[in-house]
Design a protein around this motif. Structure first.
Motif, PDB file in Angstrom:
ATOM      1  N   ASP A 191       0.862  -1.191   0.000  1.00 21.57           N
ATOM      2  CA  ASP A 191       0.000   0.000   0.000  1.00 21.57           C
ATOM      3  C   ASP A 191       0.892   1.233   0.000  1.00 21.57           C
ATOM      4  N   TRP A 378     -13.136  -6.332  -4.564  1.00 25.24           N
ATOM      5  CA  TRP A 378     -13.277  -6.802  -3.183  1.00 25.24           C
ATOM      6  C   TRP A 378     -14.673  -7.383  -2.973  1.00 25.24           C
ATOM      7  N   TRP A 398     -11.803 -10.736   1.693  1.00 30.63           N
ATOM      8  CA  TRP A 398     -10.958 -10.138   2.720  1.00 30.63           C
ATOM      9  C   TRP A 398     -11.660 -10.019   4.059  1.00 30.63           C
ATOM     10  N   SER A 417      -7.962 -13.897   0.868  1.00 26.77           N
ATOM     11  CA  SER A 417      -7.123 -13.016   1.690  1.00 26.77           C
ATOM     12  C   SER A 417      -7.783 -12.758   3.043  1.00 26.77           C
ATOM     13  N   GLN A 419      -8.899 -11.665   6.341  1.00 27.27           N
ATOM     14  CA  GLN A 419      -8.158 -10.764   7.223  1.00 27.27           C
ATOM     15  C   GLN A 419      -7.791 -11.398   8.562  1.00 27.27           C
ATOM     16  N   TRP A 422      -4.529 -13.434   6.978  1.00 25.19           N
ATOM     17  CA  TRP A 422      -3.578 -12.984   5.964  1.00 25.19           C
ATOM     18  C   TRP A 422      -3.504 -11.463   5.813  1.00 25.19           C
ATOM     19  N   TYR A 423      -3.930 -10.725   6.826  1.00 22.04           N
ATOM     20  CA  TYR A 423      -3.693  -9.279   6.865  1.00 22.04           C
ATOM     21  C   TYR A 423      -2.485  -9.027   7.755  1.00 22.04           C
ATOM     22  N   ASP A 425      -0.977  -6.373   8.601  1.00 24.90           N
ATOM     23  CA  ASP A 425      -1.047  -5.247   9.538  1.00 24.90           C
ATOM     24  C   ASP A 425      -1.712  -5.648  10.847  1.00 24.90           C
ATOM     25  N   HIS A 426      -2.310  -6.841  10.924  1.00 28.53           N
ATOM     26  CA  HIS A 426      -2.825  -7.378  12.185  1.00 28.53           C
ATOM     27  C   HIS A 426      -1.640  -8.008  12.920  1.00 28.53           C
ATOM     28  N   CYS A 458      -1.754  -9.332   2.751  1.00 23.09           N
ATOM     29  CA  CYS A 458      -1.954  -7.897   2.499  1.00 23.09           C
ATOM     30  C   CYS A 458      -1.193  -7.065   3.523  1.00 23.09           C
ATOM     31  N   TRP A 460      -1.172  -3.685   4.486  1.00 25.73           N
ATOM     32  CA  TRP A 460      -1.752  -2.347   4.498  1.00 25.73           C
ATOM     33  C   TRP A 460      -0.821  -1.388   5.228  1.00 25.73           C
TER      34      TRP A 460
END
Length: 539
Positions: A191, A378, A398, A417, A419, A422-423, A425-426, A458, A460
């Motif tokens: 991002d 999305w 997501w 994806s 969240q 696979w996020y 930023d978590h 991801c 972010w």
């Protein structure tokens, strides 16, 4: 491809042999008798020999591909990061000839087009010298240059620098490997709207992706916070960048795409519409519903769609990848309902704001398809109007679990994806759920399973920039990379602390050796530094 004479029993026995836990001595040194390859190949056998690799390793290749020749030199530098400094000075006293002096590469096709689903399979044979040969040869065979790239990565991971002899060795040879990915789409999102990433950093990320055999960089270029990309058709758009120093020229974008192609990586741009687009109006205020209510983009004006069309036309010249991400998530239509001219437009067209959301998404899809693009959206678009979506649409999950099973049941292709796993930023999601997440979960029909293109982690950018992005991506992205590359039966079930964790430790340390700032594997929070002294292979 040359078939490998392996049996299922041999493969399974090798699998359990080679991924047993690390044996760490009191000095925390690795047990060199173990084999560590990440991601795990589809089929392979090994032996009990140790081979030496010539620091003057040469390539035998009959083609004229710069992708192959450049990659060989790139991997040679990685393999001999230590040995190249001492090889020539001490070579005369090192004893007999090296076991591996030539890397033979056979590629059956000269076509270097990088499009979705390109063949990435390969075979790799590492057997050293026989009685009749004065030089040892390792052989890579692939149908495409991109399969050969994946084989080069595997070969590089077999090569280990031995500090005692100051030479590169391959343990547990001979190797016979036949490999191919489980999923065609293995992605990482970056991002560059929430924080600008310099081109050099994006290249570093692409390099690190190639080490884990990821093959799609989802470039979330713009969002409501900034619009850093040059778009010749509408040159004022990048006035929405954070500053005039935090921008990407057309030439920058070309450079990223070409750099990625040389590593077998697609670049999929995303232009998120109609929400997440406030920055567009800095250069063109007519795109805002009003000066006091700035997103979603104004659905009532043809000018809005002229801009969308101009951007897609410009980007078609830069990004050859057929997939194009149109976003479509988190659209709050409040501005449409509170702006007089849009309210009148809705009334004139007998539309609710929900209808207008559908109208915008579908019209943007038509523009993308007219540019020979495959639209990716999305999951909110699928949830809101599944029967209206163009059948070419790829649904990108997501938000909640269970979306991909619903999408493929209706005939759509899907990218996973979720969240919860696979996020990146978590930061409180450890490596285990990342590794265990299964894009095929809940899908038993084999026809529907084929509609799962793969998945994507991801990154972010709200809390990640140049200072910490690599240690936030890695090593958790590698856990997803093995899930997407390796065979399901080899990575599912059993105790992953035995079957996967030691190899993930090793791969993280390999990334560090190659200059990637990958964080410790087992920290409770991702990207945190070590909490005290210790071996890289235990953290």
């Amino acid at each position: 491809m040359i078939p490998l004479s392996t049996t299922i029993a041999a493969i399974l026995s090798l699998f359990f042999l080679t991924i047993t836990p690390l044996s760490l001595s009191s000095s925390s040194s690795l047990d060199d008798s173990l084999t560590y390859i990440w991601p795990l190949p589809a089929n392979f056998t090994s032996g009990n020999l140790t081979l030496t690799v010539d620091p003057d390793l040469s390539i035998s290749y009959s083609g004229n591909s710069m992708i192959i020749s450049d990659a060989f030199l790139r991997y040679k530098r990685l393999i001999f990061i230590h040995a190249s400094k001492v090889s020539r000075k001490f070579r005369s006293i090192r004893g007999p000839a090296y076991d591996i002096s030539v890397l033979q590469i056979i590629v059956h096709s000269s076509d270097e087009e990088l499009q979705f689903g390109v063949d990435e399979s390969y075979s790799l044979k590492v057997s050293g010298r026989d009685d009749q040969s004065i030089v040892g040869v390792a052989t890579i065979e692939a149908n495409t240059v991109y399969g050969a790239l994946r084989a080069l990565e595997t070969f590089s991971q077999l090569c280990t620098f031995d500090y005692g002899s100051k030479s590169v060795k391959i343990f547990k040879a001979p190797y016979y490997i036949q490999d191919e990915p489980t999923f065609a789409y293995r992605g990482l999102l970056v991002d560059t709207s929430r924080h600008y990433l310099p081109i050099a950093v994006i290249k570093q990320i692409i390099d690190s992706m190639s080490y884990a055999k990821l093959n799609v960089l989802h470039w979330h270029i713009v969002d409501e916070q900034s619009f850093p990309l040059e778009t010749p058709s509408f040159p004022n758009l990048w006035k929405g960048s954070y500053s005039r120093w935090e921008r990407y020229t057309v030439e920058d974008a070309y450079e990223v795409v070409n750099f990625a192609k040389a590593r077998g990586i697609h670049v999929m741009p995303e232009i998120d519409v109609p929400g997440h687009a406030e920055s567009w109006g800095v250069g063109y205020p007519d795109l805002w519903p009003s000066l006091s209510c700035k997103e979603p983009l104004d659905v009532s004006k043809n000018f809005t769609f002229d801009v969308v069309s101009g951007i897609l036309t410009d980007l078609r010249k830069i990004f050859p990848f057929e997939l194009f991400h149109l976003g479509g998530d988190e659209v709050n239509t409040g501005c449409w309902n509170s702006t007089a001219h849009i309210k009148q437009w809705l009334l004139d067209h007998n539309m609710t704001s929900k209808d207008a959301y559908q109208y915008f998404v579908l019209r943007a899809q038509e523009i993308a398809i007219s540019n020979n693009r495959t639209p990716v959206n999305w999951e909110e678009t699928f949830i809101s109007f599944p029967s209206k979506m163009n059948p070419r649409t790829i649904v990108h999950n997501w938000l909640v679990s269970g979306i991909c099973p619903k999408a493929v049941a209706k005939g759509f292709r899907c990218i996973f994806s979720n969240q919860d796993a696979w996020y990146l930023d978590h930061l409180d999601v450890p490596w285990e759920p990342v590794y265990n997440a299964d894009p095929l979960e809940g899908i038993t029909n084999t026809t529907q399973q084929k509609l799962i293109l793969g998945g994507q982690v991801c990154m972010w950018g709200e809390t990640a920039d140049t200072s910490n992005i690599q240690q936030t991506i890695w090593p958790r992205a590698a856990a997803a990379a093995e899930r997407l590359w390796s065979r399901r039966e080899a990575t599912t079930g059993g105790n992953i602390n035995i079957t996967a964790l030691p190899r993930l430790h090793y791969f993280r340390c390999l990334l560090n050796l190659r200059g990637v700032q990958a964080a410790p594997v087992t920290n409770f929070y991702a990207r945190r530094a070590p909490i005290g002294p210790g071996s890289c292979y235990e953290q």
